[in-house]
Design a protein around this motif. Structure first.
Motif, mmCIF file in Angstrom:
data_model
loop_
_atom_site.group_PDB
_atom_site.id
_atom_site.type_symbol
_atom_site.label_atom_id
_atom_site.label_comp_id
_atom_site.label_asym_id
_atom_site.label_seq_id
_atom_site.Cartn_x
_atom_site.Cartn_y
_atom_site.Cartn_z
ATOM 1 N N THR A 291 0.867 -1.169 0.000
ATOM 2 C CA THR A 291 0.000 0.000 0.000
ATOM 3 C C THR A 291 0.908 1.224 0.000
ATOM 4 O O THR A 291 2.123 1.105 -0.077
ATOM 5 C CB THR A 291 -0.926 0.048 1.233
ATOM 6 O OG1 THR A 291 -0.164 0.449 2.376
ATOM 7 C CG2 THR A 291 -1.580 -1.291 1.499
ATOM 8 N N ASP A 292 0.325 2.392 0.101
ATOM 9 C CA ASP A 292 1.126 3.598 0.102
ATOM 10 C C ASP A 292 1.799 3.848 1.440
ATOM 11 O O ASP A 292 2.630 4.747 1.570
ATOM 12 C CB ASP A 292 0.266 4.810 -0.272
ATOM 13 C CG ASP A 292 -1.042 4.861 0.491
ATOM 14 O OD1 ASP A 292 -1.484 3.818 1.010
ATOM 15 O OD2 ASP A 292 -1.656 5.936 0.559
ATOM 16 N N ALA B 36 5.960 -4.685 7.981
ATOM 17 C CA ALA B 36 6.764 -5.095 6.831
ATOM 18 C C ALA B 36 6.757 -4.022 5.747
ATOM 19 O O ALA B 36 5.711 -3.479 5.415
ATOM 20 C CB ALA B 36 6.225 -6.403 6.263
ATOM 21 N N GLN B 37 7.924 -3.743 5.201
ATOM 22 C CA GLN B 37 8.033 -2.763 4.116
ATOM 23 C C GLN B 37 8.310 -3.425 2.772
ATOM 24 O O GLN B 37 8.437 -2.751 1.758
ATOM 25 C CB GLN B 37 9.121 -1.733 4.441
ATOM 26 C CG GLN B 37 8.723 -0.823 5.607
ATOM 27 C CD GLN B 37 9.733 0.281 5.856
ATOM 28 O OE1 GLN B 37 10.559 0.163 6.754
ATOM 29 N NE2 GLN B 37 9.681 1.345 5.079
ATOM 30 N N THR B 38 8.388 -4.772 2.772
ATOM 31 C CA THR B 38 8.459 -5.557 1.541
ATOM 32 C C THR B 38 7.652 -6.831 1.775
ATOM 33 O O THR B 38 7.401 -7.224 2.917
ATOM 34 C CB THR B 38 9.906 -5.961 1.182
ATOM 35 O OG1 THR B 38 10.411 -6.835 2.203
ATOM 36 C CG2 THR B 38 10.818 -4.737 1.044
ATOM 37 N N ALA B 39 7.270 -7.477 0.679
ATOM 38 C CA ALA B 39 6.545 -8.742 0.816
ATOM 39 C C ALA B 39 7.439 -9.803 1.436
ATOM 40 O O ALA B 39 6.982 -10.663 2.193
ATOM 41 C CB ALA B 39 6.038 -9.194 -0.552
ATOM 42 N N GLY C 233 8.263 -4.023 -4.099
ATOM 43 C CA GLY C 233 9.360 -3.167 -3.667
ATOM 44 C C GLY C 233 9.042 -2.494 -2.349
ATOM 45 O O GLY C 233 8.014 -2.748 -1.730
ATOM 46 N N PHE C 234 9.919 -1.627 -1.896
ATOM 47 C CA PHE C 234 9.770 -0.996 -0.590
ATOM 48 C C PHE C 234 8.563 -0.062 -0.544
ATOM 49 O O PHE C 234 8.295 0.683 -1.483
ATOM 50 C CB PHE C 234 11.026 -0.206 -0.228
ATOM 51 C CG PHE C 234 12.123 -1.057 0.341
ATOM 52 C CD1 PHE C 234 12.263 -1.208 1.721
ATOM 53 C CD2 PHE C 234 13.011 -1.724 -0.496
ATOM 54 C CE1 PHE C 234 13.270 -2.000 2.256
ATOM 55 C CE2 PHE C 234 14.019 -2.518 0.025
ATOM 56 C CZ PHE C 234 14.147 -2.661 1.401
ATOM 57 N N ARG C 235 7.844 -0.113 0.570
ATOM 58 C CA ARG C 235 6.754 0.810 0.856
ATOM 59 C C ARG C 235 6.915 1.302 2.286
ATOM 60 O O ARG C 235 6.827 0.514 3.218
ATOM 61 C CB ARG C 235 5.381 0.132 0.723
ATOM 62 C CG ARG C 235 5.025 -0.309 -0.669
ATOM 63 C CD ARG C 235 4.836 0.871 -1.629
ATOM 64 N NE ARG C 235 4.219 0.435 -2.888
ATOM 65 C CZ ARG C 235 4.856 -0.179 -3.879
ATOM 66 N NH1 ARG C 235 6.155 -0.419 -3.758
ATOM 67 N NH2 ARG C 235 4.222 -0.554 -4.978
ATOM 68 N N PRO C 236 7.141 2.593 2.501
ATOM 69 C CA PRO C 236 7.439 3.579 1.458
ATOM 70 C C PRO C 236 8.798 3.297 0.835
ATOM 71 O O PRO C 236 9.336 2.205 1.023
ATOM 72 C CB PRO C 236 7.415 4.897 2.222
ATOM 73 C CG PRO C 236 7.755 4.529 3.624
ATOM 74 C CD PRO C 236 7.155 3.173 3.852
ATOM 75 N N ALA D 50 11.201 6.068 6.544
ATOM 76 C CA ALA D 50 10.509 5.445 7.672
ATOM 77 C C ALA D 50 9.037 5.203 7.332
ATOM 78 O O ALA D 50 8.420 5.984 6.610
ATOM 79 C CB ALA D 50 10.604 6.353 8.898
ATOM 80 N N ALA D 51 8.504 4.108 7.842
ATOM 81 C CA ALA D 51 7.086 3.812 7.639
ATOM 82 C C ALA D 51 6.244 4.807 8.431
ATOM 83 O O ALA D 51 6.547 5.109 9.583
ATOM 84 C CB ALA D 51 6.785 2.391 8.100
#
Length: 309
Positions: free
Chosen positions: A34-35, A152-155, A173-176, A181-182
């Motif tokens: 997600t964003d 988690a910032q990646t799957a 890919g990375f989110r954000p 920082a998330a």
């Protein structure tokens, strides 16, 4: 069988979205970007699927997930008594990092947990999330991590925590972006006479007030509530009636929400579960996603440093 798809490659993206749609229809869980952060999602209208989502995260029904939607016009189908001010914020910040806690449509056949008749909604600003939501419709979403762990910032990071409890992982890919920082979605309780922030996040109070000047910030008390009783000492601390400002740094998605939860979708998401403490109006806080670090969507906001999507 658990499968990861690299959605940065066109053919894998198409295959992954198709598999994810099928998994949702079969009441299984999927993880997608997600964003805010990555979210774990399930069919919002299936109690069995929502239960699987909560079990995967290690949380109870007291921390229901937020719901992510593909279009703003889904708002009236899922919520009721939507105020003009709440609508202004949705129109201004959707898709994006805003989760709205609203009264749920009483006619809907769903069971997200102990929501006390509310639902946390968010529309995420992410292409993969939007494509999936368009295929499946509204999804119950929370941040893709075990309760109490970092969002988690990646799957791949989500799979390390959730393993085979999820059938499909959509890697985007990375989110954000890598190195950032998330940040959980901002959660606004829109169930009472005044909109009030119950979790700070991606959308600042100043930004909210550009559209609705009367929005109450986290912990703020309306003037009428600030005045102490005539016989009370001037330095008395308000007890009952004071807003719940003990909202954990949120968990996003998703959300969310819960998100908890935007922080997927979004729902939200700061750090920790999106369990938002009940606001004075009695509406529960949400988990958001959109996902958990806290960021989600519904009685959300449990101390799980999660982030709603």
């Amino acid at each position: 069988m658990t499968t990861t798809y690299d959605c940065t490659v066109d053919d894998q993206r198409a295959q992954g979205l198709e598999h994810a749609q099928r998994a949702i229809s079969e009441k299984r869980c999927v993880v997608f970007p997600t964003d805010t952060v990555y979210g774990i999602a399930a069919d919002a209208f299936s109690p069995q699927a929502v239960t699987m989502l909560l079990v995967s995260k290690g949380r109870s029904r007291t921390m229901p997930p937020p719901v992510l939607i593909p279009r703003i016009n889904a708002l009236d189908g899922l919520a009721t008594d939507v105020s003009a001010d709440a609508r202004k914020l949705a129109e201004a910040f959707w898709p994006g990092g805003l989760t709205l806690i609203l009264h749920a449509q009483p006619s809907l056949d769903w069971d997200l947990g102990e929501t006390k008749g509310t639902v946390a909604l968010r529309m995420p600003a992410d292409d993969i999330a939007q494509e999936l939501l368009t295929l499946t419709g509204p999804l119950a979403v929370s941040s893709a991590n075990r309760t109490g762990h970092a969002p988690a910032q990646t799957a791949a990071a989500a799979r390390e925590q959730l393993a085979d409890s999820v059938e499909v992982y959509l890697e985007g890919g990375f989110r954000p972006a890598e190195g950032e920082a998330a940040v959980a979605s901002t959660i606004v309780d829109a169930t009472g006479p005044r909109l009030r922030v119950v979790r700070n996040g991606a959308i600042s109070l100043d930004q909210l007030r550009e559209h609705v000047p009367g929005v109450l910030g986290l912990g703020e008390i309306p003037m009428a509530e600030e005045e102490p009783a005539a016989d009370a000492p001037a330095d008395a601390v308000p007890a009952a009636g004071a807003p719940a400002d003990a909202v954990p740094a949120a968990e996003e998605p998703a959300g969310a929400v819960p998100v908890a939860e935007e922080r997927v979708g979004d729902v939200s998401a700061a750090a920790g579960s999106s369990a938002v403490a009940p606001a004075p109006g009695g509406s529960p806080a949400r988990d958001e996603a959109a996902p958990d670090q806290g960021q989600a969507a519904q009685g959300q906001a449990a101390p799980d440093q999660g982030q709603r999507p």
